[in-house]
Design an enzyme around this catalytic site. Structure first.
Site, PDB file in Angstrom:
ATOM      1  N   LEU A 146      21.585  25.541  -7.553  1.00  0.00           N
ATOM      2  CA  LEU A 146      21.029  24.199  -7.724  1.00  0.00           C
ATOM      3  C   LEU A 146      19.991  24.127  -8.830  1.00  0.00           C
ATOM      4  O   LEU A 146      19.723  23.042  -9.351  1.00  0.00           O
ATOM      5  CB  LEU A 146      20.415  23.706  -6.414  1.00  0.00           C
ATOM      6  CG  LEU A 146      21.370  23.509  -5.232  1.00  0.00           C
ATOM      7  CD1 LEU A 146      20.684  22.723  -4.123  1.00  0.00           C
ATOM      8  CD2 LEU A 146      22.653  22.819  -5.657  1.00  0.00           C
ATOM      9  N   ALA A 179      18.650  24.496  -0.249  1.00  0.00           N
ATOM     10  CA  ALA A 179      17.358  23.883  -0.566  1.00  0.00           C
ATOM     11  C   ALA A 179      16.340  24.947  -0.930  1.00  0.00           C
ATOM     12  O   ALA A 179      16.494  26.121  -0.592  1.00  0.00           O
ATOM     13  CB  ALA A 179      16.843  23.066   0.631  1.00  0.00           C
ATOM     14  N   THR A 200      13.003  26.081   0.233  1.00  0.00           N
ATOM     15  CA  THR A 200      12.319  25.871   1.514  1.00  0.00           C
ATOM     16  C   THR A 200      10.996  26.623   1.632  1.00  0.00           C
ATOM     17  O   THR A 200      10.405  26.644   2.715  1.00  0.00           O
ATOM     18  CB  THR A 200      13.227  26.297   2.680  1.00  0.00           C
ATOM     19  OG1 THR A 200      13.607  27.664   2.507  1.00  0.00           O
ATOM     20  CG2 THR A 200      14.481  25.424   2.735  1.00  0.00           C
ATOM     21  N   THR A 240      14.392  16.592   5.866  1.00  0.00           N
ATOM     22  CA  THR A 240      13.323  17.201   6.653  1.00  0.00           C
ATOM     23  C   THR A 240      12.334  16.180   7.205  1.00  0.00           C
ATOM     24  O   THR A 240      12.167  15.079   6.651  1.00  0.00           O
ATOM     25  CB  THR A 240      12.551  18.214   5.770  1.00  0.00           C
ATOM     26  OG1 THR A 240      11.437  18.746   6.494  1.00  0.00           O
ATOM     27  CG2 THR A 240      12.024  17.542   4.514  1.00  0.00           C
ATOM     28  N   ASP A 241      11.644  16.574   8.271  1.00  0.00           N
ATOM     29  CA  ASP A 241      10.536  15.811   8.823  1.00  0.00           C
ATOM     30  C   ASP A 241       9.353  15.735   7.865  1.00  0.00           C
ATOM     31  O   ASP A 241       8.484  14.864   8.004  1.00  0.00           O
ATOM     32  CB  ASP A 241      10.074  16.444  10.137  1.00  0.00           C
ATOM     33  CG  ASP A 241       9.727  17.915   9.977  1.00  0.00           C
ATOM     34  OD1 ASP A 241      10.574  18.675   9.477  1.00  0.00           O
ATOM     35  OD2 ASP A 241       8.609  18.318  10.355  1.00  0.00           O
ATOM     36  N   TYR A 265       6.744  20.175  -1.206  1.00  0.00           N
ATOM     37  CA  TYR A 265       8.045  20.360  -0.567  1.00  0.00           C
ATOM     38  C   TYR A 265       8.551  19.037  -0.003  1.00  0.00           C
ATOM     39  O   TYR A 265       9.698  18.633  -0.251  1.00  0.00           O
ATOM     40  CB  TYR A 265       7.939  21.400   0.542  1.00  0.00           C
ATOM     41  CG  TYR A 265       9.157  21.452   1.437  1.00  0.00           C
ATOM     42  CD1 TYR A 265      10.363  21.965   0.978  1.00  0.00           C
ATOM     43  CD2 TYR A 265       9.097  20.968   2.741  1.00  0.00           C
ATOM     44  CE1 TYR A 265      11.486  21.992   1.789  1.00  0.00           C
ATOM     45  CE2 TYR A 265      10.215  20.995   3.559  1.00  0.00           C
ATOM     46  CZ  TYR A 265      11.405  21.511   3.085  1.00  0.00           C
ATOM     47  OH  TYR A 265      12.515  21.526   3.901  1.00  0.00           O
ATOM     48  N   TRP A 268      11.991  22.024  12.367  1.00  0.00           N
ATOM     49  CA  TRP A 268      11.710  23.227  13.165  1.00  0.00           C
ATOM     50  C   TRP A 268      13.005  23.992  13.477  1.00  0.00           C
ATOM     51  O   TRP A 268      13.318  24.302  14.628  1.00  0.00           O
ATOM     52  CB  TRP A 268      10.984  22.849  14.453  1.00  0.00           C
ATOM     53  CG  TRP A 268       9.624  22.267  14.269  1.00  0.00           C
ATOM     54  CD1 TRP A 268       9.132  21.613  13.171  1.00  0.00           C
ATOM     55  CD2 TRP A 268       8.555  22.266  15.232  1.00  0.00           C
ATOM     56  NE1 TRP A 268       7.835  21.210  13.387  1.00  0.00           N
ATOM     57  CE2 TRP A 268       7.454  21.589  14.641  1.00  0.00           C
ATOM     58  CE3 TRP A 268       8.425  22.751  16.519  1.00  0.00           C
ATOM     59  CZ2 TRP A 268       6.236  21.406  15.298  1.00  0.00           C
ATOM     60  CZ3 TRP A 268       7.225  22.550  17.179  1.00  0.00           C
ATOM     61  CH2 TRP A 268       6.135  21.904  16.576  1.00  0.00           C
TER      62      TRP A 268
END
Length: 300
Positions: free
Chosen positions: A38, A61, A63, A102-103, A126, A151
């Site tokens: 990527l 991703a 991360t 993501t959260d 992030y 999580w």
């Protein structure tokens, strides 16, 4: 139905490969570096086209949450530009894309579980890069599902469950943050949900958009740790006491959301699928990790 998933070495890809073995008529192909990188957009379209997907699952991703604070250009190159390129490749092939987010797109200040229409306000590089990725994916391919999760753990890769079991084997007490709340989510459950959603998407029976997908029920990190270790002790594995600490006692370069809770109601309504209770899913993963044939996975 052939699913091509990016992020070959990640937890979601490994879980999808496993889930496909028990799913009739489903084939999963995982691709990754060096064929698909990527950070090198020129590799993306050719690698995805060669795999001949019916649906693309965008799981690769950047991360490293704290490291992203020092490498914002790389984080955005992978999580925003790269994700958009994956969605574009799917669009050029005339197929849908399922993108994992993501959260961390939220700042964590809400008192209740976040829903898809809540205002995003990432508090870290992030999180900002992943939000930019959501926008790039939606812009590049009108046939998209963006799944926000949180999580994540599994029998594969590096994750919180493995870390707790490893630490408990070496020490009597483990300090864990108690003032951050969220939904522990098994990548095995994410894979099951993706297969359900992919079938509907493949049939043209699903509405494109953003959905939250996380484990059912909530916990703080220390409560999550206690359940992991209590389960381990019952199964004859390592155990240690968990000491509650505050976020301020465990400083990190990137700010974590105090509240990462996500509501799954929209996903359940659209796809008729509910995640199991997080305790049940955690117990299943701990059991697998403590199995004699997979103990080496704790150090992987």
């Amino acid at each position: 139905m052939r699913l091509v998933v990016t992020g070959r070495d990640g937890q979601v890809a490994a879980s999808l490969l496993e889930a496909a073995q028990a799913a009739a008529g489903v084939e999963v192909i995982a691709i990754g570096r060096p064929q698909l990188d990527l950070a090198r957009p020129d590799t993306v379209i050719e690698a995805i086209a060669a795999a001949k997907p019916d649906i693309v699952v965008s799981a690769a991703a950047y991360t490293a949450v704290d490291q992203a604070e020092d490498e914002p250009d790389l984080a955005f190159a992978v999580n925003a530009v790269g994700a958009g390129k994956v969605a574009q490749a799917a669009a050029l092939l005339g197929v849908p894309v399922i993108h994992l987010s993501t959260d961390y797109v939220f700042d964590g200040t809400k008192d209740a579980a976040y829903v898809e229409t809540d205002v995003t306000a990432p508090a870290s590089v992030y999180g900002a890069s992943k939000l930019a990725g959501e926008q790039a994916v939606a812009s590049a391919n009108p046939r998209h599902l963006i799944l926000r999760t949180a999580w994540v753990y599994s029998p594969f890769g590096k994750n919180f469950v493995k870390t707790m079991l490893r630490l408990a084997a070496d020490r009597d007490e483990i300090s864990v943050v108690a003032d951050q709340w969220g939904n522990p989510t098994s990548a095995l459950d994410i894979a099951d949900a993706i297969l359900h959603a992919a079938a509907r998407l493949h049939e043209g029976a699903a509405t494109s958009g953003i959905y939250h997908l996380a484990g059912t029920g909530e916990a703080n990190w220390s409560g999550f740790a206690r359940h992991i270790l209590d389960t381990s002790r019952v199964l004859g594995g390592p155990w240690g006491r968990v000491r509650d600490i505050a976020t301020m006692d465990y400083p990190t370069k990137a700010r974590r959301p105090a509240n990462s809770r996500l509501s799954n109601a929209k996903f359940a309504d659209m796809f008729g699928w509910n995640a199991p209770d997080w305790r049940q899913s955690t117990e299943a993963v701990v059991r697998r990790l403590l199995d004699g044939e997979t103990k080496q996975a704790l150090t992987a």
